[in-house]
Design an enzyme around this catalytic site. Structure first.
Site, PDB file in Angstrom:
ATOM      1  N   GLU A  45       0.845  -1.206   0.000  1.00 59.64           N
ATOM      2  CA  GLU A  45       0.000   0.000   0.000  1.00 59.64           C
ATOM      3  C   GLU A  45       0.875   1.249   0.000  1.00 59.64           C
ATOM      4  O   GLU A  45       2.000   1.221   0.496  1.00 59.64           O
ATOM      5  CB  GLU A  45      -0.885   0.020   1.250  1.00 59.64           C
ATOM      6  CG  GLU A  45      -2.301  -0.497   1.035  1.00 59.64           C
ATOM      7  CD  GLU A  45      -3.174   0.488   0.263  1.00 59.64           C
ATOM      8  OE1 GLU A  45      -2.654   1.337  -0.490  1.00 59.64           O
ATOM      9  OE2 GLU A  45      -4.399   0.406   0.416  1.00 59.64           O
ATOM     10  N   ASP A  46       0.337   2.330  -0.528  1.00 59.03           N
ATOM     11  CA  ASP A  46       1.073   3.590  -0.447  1.00 59.03           C
ATOM     12  C   ASP A  46       0.862   4.270   0.900  1.00 59.03           C
ATOM     13  O   ASP A  46       1.794   4.803   1.483  1.00 59.03           O
ATOM     14  CB  ASP A  46       0.690   4.537  -1.602  1.00 59.03           C
ATOM     15  CG  ASP A  46      -0.807   4.779  -1.689  1.00 59.03           C
ATOM     16  OD1 ASP A  46      -1.584   3.991  -1.107  1.00 59.03           O
ATOM     17  OD2 ASP A  46      -1.211   5.757  -2.343  1.00 59.03           O
ATOM     18  N   ASP A  95      -4.488   5.354   6.226  1.00 61.97           N
ATOM     19  CA  ASP A  95      -5.053   6.564   6.820  1.00 61.97           C
ATOM     20  C   ASP A  95      -6.014   6.108   7.931  1.00 61.97           C
ATOM     21  O   ASP A  95      -5.589   5.804   9.044  1.00 61.97           O
ATOM     22  CB  ASP A  95      -5.761   7.325   5.686  1.00 61.97           C
ATOM     23  CG  ASP A  95      -6.154   8.732   6.058  1.00 61.97           C
ATOM     24  OD1 ASP A  95      -6.506   8.958   7.234  1.00 61.97           O
ATOM     25  OD2 ASP A  95      -6.144   9.623   5.197  1.00 61.97           O
ATOM     26  N   PHE A 155      -1.897  16.679   3.956  1.00 65.12           N
ATOM     27  CA  PHE A 155      -2.349  16.163   2.663  1.00 65.12           C
ATOM     28  C   PHE A 155      -1.137  15.978   1.763  1.00 65.12           C
ATOM     29  O   PHE A 155      -0.546  16.944   1.289  1.00 65.12           O
ATOM     30  CB  PHE A 155      -3.367  17.100   2.015  1.00 65.12           C
ATOM     31  CG  PHE A 155      -4.108  16.438   0.889  1.00 65.12           C
ATOM     32  CD1 PHE A 155      -5.360  15.876   1.098  1.00 65.12           C
ATOM     33  CD2 PHE A 155      -3.538  16.331  -0.374  1.00 65.12           C
ATOM     34  CE1 PHE A 155      -6.025  15.227   0.071  1.00 65.12           C
ATOM     35  CE2 PHE A 155      -4.196  15.681  -1.404  1.00 65.12           C
ATOM     36  CZ  PHE A 155      -5.444  15.132  -1.179  1.00 65.12           C
ATOM     37  N   ARG A 186       0.636  12.055  -9.285  1.00 65.09           N
ATOM     38  CA  ARG A 186       1.152  10.714  -8.970  1.00 65.09           C
ATOM     39  C   ARG A 186       2.568  10.536  -9.509  1.00 65.09           C
ATOM     40  O   ARG A 186       3.334   9.731  -9.011  1.00 65.09           O
ATOM     41  CB  ARG A 186       0.256   9.630  -9.586  1.00 65.09           C
ATOM     42  CG  ARG A 186      -1.142   9.539  -8.998  1.00 65.09           C
ATOM     43  CD  ARG A 186      -1.811   8.259  -9.504  1.00 65.09           C
ATOM     44  NE  ARG A 186      -3.253   8.254  -9.319  1.00 65.09           N
ATOM     45  CZ  ARG A 186      -3.872   7.867  -8.204  1.00 65.09           C
ATOM     46  NH1 ARG A 186      -3.170   7.479  -7.170  1.00 65.09           N
ATOM     47  NH2 ARG A 186      -5.188   7.868  -8.141  1.00 65.09           N
TER      48      ARG A 186
HETATM   49  C1  PRP Z   1      -5.793   5.505  -0.720  1.00 71.09           C
HETATM   50  C2  PRP Z   1      -4.668   4.559  -0.355  1.00 71.09           C
HETATM   51  C3  PRP Z   1      -5.353   3.488   0.434  1.00 71.09           C
HETATM   52  C4  PRP Z   1      -6.496   4.225   1.098  1.00 71.09           C
HETATM   53  C5  PRP Z   1      -6.111   4.521   2.502  1.00 71.09           C
HETATM   54  O1  PRP Z   1      -6.407   5.036  -1.871  1.00 71.09           O
HETATM   55  O2  PRP Z   1      -4.037   4.036  -1.495  1.00 71.09           O
HETATM   56  O3  PRP Z   1      -5.843   2.448  -0.387  1.00 71.09           O
HETATM   57  O4  PRP Z   1      -6.684   5.464   0.388  1.00 71.09           O
HETATM   58  O5  PRP Z   1      -7.157   5.179   3.160  1.00 71.09           O
HETATM   59  P1  PRP Z   1      -7.889   4.578   4.419  1.00 71.09           P
HETATM   60  O6  PRP Z   1      -6.829   3.994   5.320  1.00 71.09           O
HETATM   61  O7  PRP Z   1      -8.569   5.771   5.029  1.00 71.09           O
HETATM   62  O8  PRP Z   1      -8.867   3.544   3.965  1.00 71.09           O
HETATM   63  P2  PRP Z   1      -7.379   5.918  -2.779  1.00 71.09           P
HETATM   64  O9  PRP Z   1      -8.799   5.559  -2.434  1.00 71.09           O
HETATM   65  O10 PRP Z   1      -7.000   7.359  -2.661  1.00 71.09           O
HETATM   66  O11 PRP Z   1      -7.102   5.366  -4.225  1.00 71.09           O
HETATM   67  P3  PRP Z   1      -5.767   5.424  -5.110  1.00 71.09           P
HETATM   68  O12 PRP Z   1      -4.770   4.479  -4.487  1.00 71.09           O
HETATM   69  O13 PRP Z   1      -6.226   4.960  -6.454  1.00 71.09           O
HETATM   70  O14 PRP Z   1      -5.269   6.847  -5.114  1.00 71.09           O
END
Ligand code: PRP
Length: 188
Positions: free
Chosen positions: A109-110, A113, A162, A175
């Protein structure tokens, strides 16, 4: 033919107010994390599961430093909610293609949150009976957590700002930045 020296600016580019993690620091930390993973998985094949889209750049850089055999797969998830907060209801938009039963799965995961996305995804993946299931995450915002999730390998714990770049987006932009930057709150 001589190329024109044109620089393209994104309208919100000047809202990037800080560089949180320069590219050099990210790559240095990735090499450390990859070494730790390589030690832990010695003699075992890793099914590296990149969570699209944000983790694609991190996954690509991480995997080139991994020593055990790696099989790469992707999963795409989306959470319902507003642009800045998730509801916890997660949908799999693109499922895993590999059979996971009996295999060593490492989710990449990136960012974690609230933890809601990962919590849902891990519960879903556990139903497929992997031999092991671990998580490698580049960024963690612990102050935002709403549900506990295990992060076995972590790049950086960060404050609640952010962040964009290195796979992370604002409205699908930025990105492609090689560093992780901070956007001013009012633009986020
Ligand atoms: C981001 C990130 C995680 C998630 C984390 O994805 O890559 O999957 O949010 O948030 P959380 O812990 O509050 O659930 P995003 O929905 O932004 O999609 P992306 O990776 O395509 O940018």
């Amino acid at each position: 033919m001589k190329q024109a020296n044109v620089t393209l600016f994104h309208p919100l580019q000047d809202r990037i107010c800080d560089v949180l993690l320069p590219s050099s620091r990210i790559h240095e930390r990735i090499r450390e994390v990859a070494a730790e993973i390589s030690r832990d998985y010695e003699g075992r094949e890793i099914v590296l599961l990149c969570v699209l889209k944000g983790a694609m750049m991190f996954t690509a850089d991480l995997m080139r430093h991994l020593e055990p055999p790696v099989v790469l797969d992707f999963v795409a998830v989306s959470s319902y909610g507003s642009a800045t907060s998730t509801s916890g209801v997660v949908r799999i938009q693109k499922d895993v293609e590999e059979q996971l039963a009996g295999r060593h799965v490492l989710v990449v995961e990136d960012i974690v949150d609230t933890g809601l996305t990962l919590h849902y995804l891990l519960a879903n993946l556990r139903l497929r009976n992997p031999a092991s299931l671990k998580v490698c995450c580049l960024l963690d915002k612990p102050s935002r957590r709403r549900v506990e999730v295990p992060v076995d390998y972590l790049g950086f714990a960060i404050e609640d700002r952010f962040v964009i770049g290195y796979g992370l987006d604002f409205d699908e932009h930025f990105r492609n930045l090689g560093y992780i930057g901070v956007m001013e709150e009012e633009s986020a």
